[in-house]
Write an enzyme that holds these catalytic residues in place. Sequence first.
Site, mmCIF file in Angstrom:
data_model
loop_
_atom_site.group_PDB
_atom_site.id
_atom_site.type_symbol
_atom_site.label_atom_id
_atom_site.label_comp_id
_atom_site.label_asym_id
_atom_site.label_seq_id
_atom_site.Cartn_x
_atom_site.Cartn_y
_atom_site.Cartn_z
ATOM 1 N N LYS A 191 0.816 -1.212 0.000
ATOM 2 C CA LYS A 191 0.000 0.000 0.000
ATOM 3 C C LYS A 191 0.852 1.266 0.000
ATOM 4 O O LYS A 191 0.479 2.277 -0.599
ATOM 5 C CB LYS A 191 -0.944 -0.006 1.206
ATOM 6 N N LYS B 293 -5.858 -9.757 -7.274
ATOM 7 C CA LYS B 293 -7.068 -9.871 -6.474
ATOM 8 C C LYS B 293 -8.135 -8.891 -6.975
ATOM 9 O O LYS B 293 -7.825 -7.766 -7.362
ATOM 10 C CB LYS B 293 -6.734 -9.562 -5.005
ATOM 11 N N LYS C 37 -11.867 -3.287 -5.014
ATOM 12 C CA LYS C 37 -12.793 -2.168 -5.189
ATOM 13 C C LYS C 37 -12.073 -0.891 -5.576
ATOM 14 O O LYS C 37 -12.714 0.094 -5.942
ATOM 15 C CB LYS C 37 -13.616 -1.966 -3.907
#
Length: 355
Positions: free
Chosen positions: A116, A218, A221
């Site tokens: 991240k 993966k 969203k």
Amino acid sequence: MTDTFSERVFSGVQPTGNLTLGNYLGAIKNFVAMQERYDCVYCVVDMHAITLPQDPKALVDATRSVTAAFLASGIDPTRHIVFNQSRVHQHAELAWVFNCVARMGWLNRMTQFKEKAGKDRENASAGLFVYPALMAADILVYRATHVPVGEDQKQHLELTRDIAQKFNNDFSDRIAELGLGVPMEVGRERVHGYFPLTEPVIEGPATRIMSLRDGTKKMSKSDPSDMSRINLTDTADDIARKIRKAKTDPEPLPSEMDGLEGRPEAANLVGIFAALSGRTRQDVLSEFGGRAFSEFKPALSDLAVEALDPVAGEMRRLLADPAYIDGVLAEGADKATAIAGPVMDDVKRIVGLSA
């Protein structure tokens, strides 16, 4: 050992972006099943969301949306606890204690922070670095014995167990002196432990749902392409269109599991079919082996619409009544505080923050 603690499940979902089929199959569907076997605490982890920049109004809406997804999927807030994290201040209090228990080396090994933060780690927030300690607090402030997790969260649960184990070791004598906790084996040592060593629960044939555009990534969203995912709020037409356009390869489906090796997109669609139908992947291949994707995709589309369209419809109905959702969250927070408050009081006595 968890058999000396009352069995309780905790899990949470971040309110960032639209929830996807991956969230539903990898988490929420299991939440619904587990409420038949355990006392469950299900949390919208809004404090985790702000480790990255958020639009405040959008965060409020996303918190309600996740709550609506919980309820629309079948989680019963009258039998179990549904709330958002920021309403229960004990999460943050215990997280600070755990920041002082966790070691820098443990946090440095967390792969999700590296992913991240990316290459610009110096500009990442301190919250993003220490949020696994908050995740441990989320779980252990309820002394939860089980957590349903996807494969990508197993490392954070291992950290939760490490923190619990170190806390139990460091304060074993004090815990016993106060008459708290239970005797437990930790490695070769016998200590008086206050927190359980929480166990992961990984269920179902599709615990990790991948992108419809790239079977090696993966389903997310936050992916820029809406075609990479099925959102829980998608219409039946949206679902059918996205599955029809999902990336595949030119070969027919195999009849055996070995035939999925090196075919990530095929493996992903078979896994989705298996999870939606409650069957094994091998069962799906036994039915569709040798057939082209032009035959398989319509069957998958029909199955996905049948499973998700009622959820989407109920979500839309619930979101039209935000006062009701806020009421569920407020009532859930009261129930959560009734558990978390006494635990935090005990922790303060154990570590010397109160007499």
